[in-house]
Write an enzyme that holds these catalytic residues in place. Structure first.
Site, PDB file in Angstrom:
ATOM      1  N   SER A  58      46.729 -22.626   3.116  1.00  0.00           N
ATOM      2  CA  SER A  58      47.723 -22.526   2.045  1.00  0.00           C
ATOM      3  C   SER A  58      47.036 -22.418   0.686  1.00  0.00           C
ATOM      4  O   SER A  58      46.198 -21.556   0.488  1.00  0.00           O
ATOM      5  CB  SER A  58      48.693 -23.706   2.127  1.00  0.00           C
ATOM      6  OG  SER A  58      49.859 -23.462   1.389  1.00  0.00           O
ATOM      7  N   ASP A 227      52.372 -19.738   6.730  1.00  0.00           N
ATOM      8  CA  ASP A 227      51.478 -20.798   6.251  1.00  0.00           C
ATOM      9  C   ASP A 227      50.934 -21.631   7.417  1.00  0.00           C
ATOM     10  O   ASP A 227      51.689 -22.126   8.253  1.00  0.00           O
ATOM     11  CB  ASP A 227      52.267 -21.698   5.297  1.00  0.00           C
ATOM     12  CG  ASP A 227      51.399 -22.652   4.512  1.00  0.00           C
ATOM     13  OD1 ASP A 227      50.586 -23.369   5.133  1.00  0.00           O
ATOM     14  OD2 ASP A 227      51.544 -22.697   3.276  1.00  0.00           O
TER      15      ASP A 227
END
Length: 418
Positions: A58, A227
């Protein structure tokens, strides 16, 4: 401070690490909190520590791109440029909201208001160079042919920002190993894009940070990715799996703390849920590795009763010898600690003031960690895995200790209604 003075300070702070096979930097996901990682990296650069392997998920993946995509002497400046681009100064309401309480002796109330207002702006306006609200959101009943069309925000601006601050030829051809985690939307499996196995592009890093439903899935070679934090928000397990027969020093930089205070209302519950959901499981990993290390010691003791000639000749015994000769992993854990003015919105509060505070906290924590030179010794192979944390023996912070609870709750309600 003059350049010569800065150079002298840097030289004075340099440390000599023991002879590890790998020095790894592990960067967790956490949105706006990621400037804490940038502060930690500044401290590493200040100490002359150059990671051989950087892995992120991320926002950690985006920081990884900036670090690996620049020459060592330019990395801190590039990180500063990236964060100054995606963060923004307070607007008129934010300035007035911070100034008015401070004028009457309530600076802490003003700080909390300005932070909440910045988060509200991020939700409604997006962040320059990062994400912007979609003009027309797809309806829940409308089926899109592409997962990349289904999100609240458009992240196309992020590609240009990454290309501005990271040289992808350097990422792929440089000496540093790079790996970033993402989830295959179709299979649900966590995968790592690694520059030792493929050439990395901006899409690989954007995929690692494509948190739904806010951000769209990213297509790579016909597959769509979200993600990596949906499955695991910290790439530590990947580092350990690859380091079974090496002596490895890991700087693990986490943005969510597993330890915290008990929630008092629904907003506190939301914040605490994020902390628990996205915090790393270093203790669980420690227990798992310690268990494996115990088995390795038993295998080693058993092999001592087998003649060396037999051990070398039998393929099963040769594999057992590899397990018995495992390396040692030393994890220096740096965990962001919440500020009094922060709440459940802390991962999307991109104000310049808060970014600077996160950065300063990371720099302070790594400097304090380097104040314990004994932490950096190579662990005994019999022990196998050790962790150190500068905050380990400190009490958990109280997020609103400096502000009356009723006032803090009222401000939360005001900004929630925006």
């Amino acid at each position: 401070m003059r350049r010569s003075q800065r150079n002298t300070l840097t030289q004075a702070n340099r440390i000599a690490l023991p002879d590890y096979d790998d020095v790894c930097l592990v960067l967790q996901g956490g949105g706006a909190l990621g400037s804490y990682q940038a502060g930690v990296f500044e401290g590493l650069a200040e100490a002359g520590v150059d990671p051989t392997w950087t892995s992120g998920i991320s926002i950690g993946a985006l920081n990884t791109a900036i670090i690996a995509g620049n020459a060592p002497e330019h990395r801190v400046a590039a990180l500063r440029g990236f964060w100054n681009t995606v963060c923004q100064p307070a607007d008129l309401i934010g300035h007035v909201g911070a100034f008015m309480p401070a004028a009457f002796g309530f600076a802490n109330i003003g700080r909390k208001f300005s932070s909440m207002w910045a988060a509200a702006r991020a939700l409604t306006e997006g962040q320059k160079g990062f994400f912007s609200p979609r003009v027309q959101l797809p309806l829940a009943q409308t089926k899109s042919k592409r997962p990349s069309d289904v999100s609240f925000y458009d992240t196309s601006a992020l590609r240009a920002t990454l290309l501005q601050f990271a040289d992808f030829d350097r990422i792929n051809d440089g000496a540093m190993r790079v790996s970033v985690g993402a989830v295959n939307v179709r299979t649900g499996n966590l995968v790592y894009f690694d520059n030792t196995k493929m050439r990395l592009a901006s899409e690989h890093f954007m995929a690692s940070g494509a948190l739904p439903p806010g951000f769209p899935a990213v297509e790579i070679d016909g597959e769509f990715y979200w993600d990596g934090g949906l499955v695991s928000n910290t790439p530590l397990t990947e580092i350990i799996r690859e380091s079974q027969h090496k002596d490895t020093l890991v700087f693990q930089v986490d943005l969510w703390s597993a330890r915290g205070t008990l929630p008092g209302d629904f907003l506190d519950v939301s914040e605490r849920t994020k902390d628990i959901q996205y915090s790393s499981r270093t203790r669980a990993i420690t227990d798992f590795v310690s268990h494996n290390q115990k088995h390795a010691r038993l295998i080693k003791e058993l092999l001592e009763h087998v003649p060396e000639k037999v051990r070398r000749a039998h393929p099963l015994l040769r594999e057992a010898q590899k397990v018995a000769d495992g390396g040692a992993v030393n994890v220096v854990h740096l965990i962001y600690k919440n500020k009094f003015f922060e709440g459940h919105y802390k991962d999307y509060e991109f104000s310049n003031d808060t970014m600077d505070e996160h950065w300063a906290s990371g720099l302070e924590d790594i400097r304090r960690s380097f104040g314990h030179p004994e932490w950096f010794e190579v662990p005994s192979h019999d022990l196998g895995f050790v962790t150190h944390d500068v905050h380990r023996y400190e009490p958990a912070p109280k997020a609103t200790a400096e502000m009356p609870a009723a006032v803090s709750k009222k401000l939360d309600d005001v900004v929630e209604g925006v």
